[in-house]
Design a protein around this motif. Structure first.
Motif, PDB file in Angstrom:
ATOM      1  N   GLY A   4      22.378 -21.962  10.997  1.00 52.01           N
ATOM      2  CA  GLY A   4      23.201 -22.621  10.698  1.00 52.01           C
ATOM      3  C   GLY A   4      24.091 -22.227   9.791  1.00 52.01           C
ATOM      4  N   GLU A   5      25.613 -22.275  10.035  1.00 50.46           N
ATOM      5  CA  GLU A   5      26.240 -21.591   9.086  1.00 50.46           C
ATOM      6  C   GLU A   5      26.418 -22.145   7.750  1.00 50.46           C
ATOM      7  OE1 GLU A   5      31.268 -21.802   8.382  1.00 50.46           O
ATOM      8  OE2 GLU A   5      30.341 -23.374   9.456  1.00 50.46           O
ATOM      9  N   ARG A   6      25.961 -23.654   7.583  1.00 50.45           N
ATOM     10  CA  ARG A   6      25.970 -24.293   6.193  1.00 50.45           C
ATOM     11  C   ARG A   6      24.368 -24.581   5.773  1.00 50.45           C
ATOM     12  NH1 ARG A   6      27.734 -29.143   6.135  1.00 50.45           N
ATOM     13  NH2 ARG A   6      27.324 -29.539   8.338  1.00 50.45           N
ATOM     14  N   ASP A   7      23.639 -23.748   6.157  1.00 45.04           N
ATOM     15  CA  ASP A   7      22.095 -23.844   6.325  1.00 45.04           C
ATOM     16  C   ASP A   7      21.930 -23.933   4.652  1.00 45.04           C
ATOM     17  OD1 ASP A   7      19.243 -23.738   5.518  1.00 45.04           O
ATOM     18  OD2 ASP A   7      19.062 -22.789   7.639  1.00 45.04           O
ATOM     19  N   GLY A   8      21.466 -24.866   3.838  1.00 46.29           N
ATOM     20  CA  GLY A   8      21.136 -24.964   2.405  1.00 46.29           C
ATOM     21  C   GLY A   8      19.823 -24.428   2.179  1.00 46.29           C
ATOM     22  N   CYS A   9      19.085 -23.937   3.048  1.00 51.08           N
ATOM     23  CA  CYS A   9      17.584 -23.702   2.420  1.00 51.08           C
ATOM     24  C   CYS A   9      17.583 -22.110   2.646  1.00 51.08           C
ATOM     25  CB  CYS A   9      16.678 -23.979   3.771  1.00 51.08           C
ATOM     26  SG  CYS A   9      16.425 -25.768   3.724  1.00 51.08           S
ATOM     27  N   ILE A  10      18.282 -21.489   3.810  1.00 50.85           N
ATOM     28  CA  ILE A  10      18.335 -20.016   3.802  1.00 50.85           C
ATOM     29  C   ILE A  10      19.792 -19.773   4.083  1.00 50.85           C
ATOM     30  CG2 ILE A  10      17.422 -19.625   5.885  1.00 50.85           C
ATOM     31  CD1 ILE A  10      16.285 -17.042   4.897  1.00 50.85           C
ATOM     32  N   ASP A  11      20.656 -19.016   3.212  1.00 55.47           N
ATOM     33  CA  ASP A  11      21.835 -18.960   3.455  1.00 55.47           C
ATOM     34  C   ASP A  11      21.838 -17.964   5.064  1.00 55.47           C
ATOM     35  OD1 ASP A  11      24.410 -16.764   3.393  1.00 55.47           O
ATOM     36  OD2 ASP A  11      24.846 -18.473   2.319  1.00 55.47           O
ATOM     37  N   SER A  12      23.044 -18.276   5.852  1.00 53.69           N
ATOM     38  CA  SER A  12      22.931 -17.642   7.196  1.00 53.69           C
ATOM     39  C   SER A  12      23.418 -16.043   6.891  1.00 53.69           C
ATOM     40  CB  SER A  12      24.158 -18.432   8.114  1.00 53.69           C
ATOM     41  OG  SER A  12      24.060 -17.797   9.111  1.00 53.69           O
ATOM     42  N   ALA A  13      23.904 -15.498   6.176  1.00 51.42           N
ATOM     43  CA  ALA A  13      24.266 -14.351   6.034  1.00 51.42           C
ATOM     44  C   ALA A  13      23.216 -13.620   5.333  1.00 51.42           C
ATOM     45  CB  ALA A  13      25.357 -13.973   5.052  1.00 51.42           C
ATOM     46  N   ILE A  14      22.278 -14.135   4.637  1.00 52.67           N
ATOM     47  CA  ILE A  14      21.170 -13.602   4.058  1.00 52.67           C
ATOM     48  C   ILE A  14      20.211 -13.434   5.268  1.00 52.67           C
ATOM     49  CG2 ILE A  14      19.043 -13.914   2.632  1.00 52.67           C
ATOM     50  CD1 ILE A  14      20.904 -15.099   0.603  1.00 52.67           C
ATOM     51  N   PHE A  15      19.906 -14.684   5.914  1.00 58.05           N
ATOM     52  CA  PHE A  15      19.118 -14.643   7.406  1.00 58.05           C
ATOM     53  C   PHE A  15      19.572 -13.529   8.192  1.00 58.05           C
ATOM     54  CE2 PHE A  15      17.863 -16.760  11.502  1.00 58.05           C
ATOM     55  CZ  PHE A  15      16.526 -16.483  11.231  1.00 58.05           C
ATOM     56  N   GLU A  16      20.769 -13.502   8.492  1.00 60.09           N
ATOM     57  CA  GLU A  16      21.436 -12.122   9.228  1.00 60.09           C
ATOM     58  C   GLU A  16      21.056 -10.978   8.778  1.00 60.09           C
ATOM     59  OE1 GLU A  16      25.221 -10.888  11.855  1.00 60.09           O
ATOM     60  OE2 GLU A  16      25.461 -12.150  10.162  1.00 60.09           O
ATOM     61  N   ARG A  17      21.010 -10.644   7.388  1.00 61.50           N
ATOM     62  CA  ARG A  17      20.566  -9.199   6.917  1.00 61.50           C
ATOM     63  C   ARG A  17      19.298  -9.095   7.060  1.00 61.50           C
ATOM     64  NH1 ARG A  17      24.703 -10.600   3.072  1.00 61.50           N
ATOM     65  NH2 ARG A  17      23.183 -11.429   1.600  1.00 61.50           N
ATOM     66  N   LEU A  18      18.148 -10.142   6.974  1.00 62.63           N
ATOM     67  CA  LEU A  18      16.980  -9.984   7.312  1.00 62.63           C
ATOM     68  C   LEU A  18      16.697  -9.843   8.531  1.00 62.63           C
ATOM     69  CD1 LEU A  18      15.668 -12.356   4.199  1.00 62.63           C
ATOM     70  CD2 LEU A  18      15.899 -10.133   4.063  1.00 62.63           C
ATOM     71  N   THR A  19      17.344 -10.133   9.347  1.00 63.67           N
ATOM     72  CA  THR A  19      16.892  -9.967  10.648  1.00 63.67           C
ATOM     73  C   THR A  19      17.018  -8.310  11.421  1.00 63.67           C
ATOM     74  OG1 THR A  19      17.474 -12.374  11.221  1.00 63.67           O
ATOM     75  CG2 THR A  19      17.334 -10.826  13.196  1.00 63.67           C
TER      76      THR A  19
END
Length: 85
Positions: A4-19
């Protein structure tokens, strides 16, 4: 991977970089659902369902072409996944 773009638990940009692609030998797609937060499946169910169904259809096509083990198949218009025992 869906985020989710507005994910408050794990920022979407961080999640994408960790994938990391190397962690997914058959490939990985990342999709950011705009306007959704952490519970994107509840906040944007139509879009999330469409993304999942589109992904399942691609897996079904890959299976038919011998590119993937036949764990996901279509029966009576529904997708069925054979789970290891």
């Amino acid at each position: 991977a869906l985020s989710g773009e507005r994910d408050g638990c794990i920022d979407s940009a961080i999640f994408e970089r960790l994938t990391v692609a190397q962690d997914f030998p058959r490939g990985v797609l990342f999709h950011r659902v705009m306007g959704a937060g952490h519970f994107l499946h509840q906040e944007c169910p139509n879009e999330v369902n469409r993304l999942i169904i589109d992904w399942l259809a691609k897996q079904d096509e890959s299976s038919a072409n011998g590119k993937m083990s036949p764990r996901i198949k279509r029966e009576s218009g529904r997708f069925v996944m054979d789970l290891p025992q």
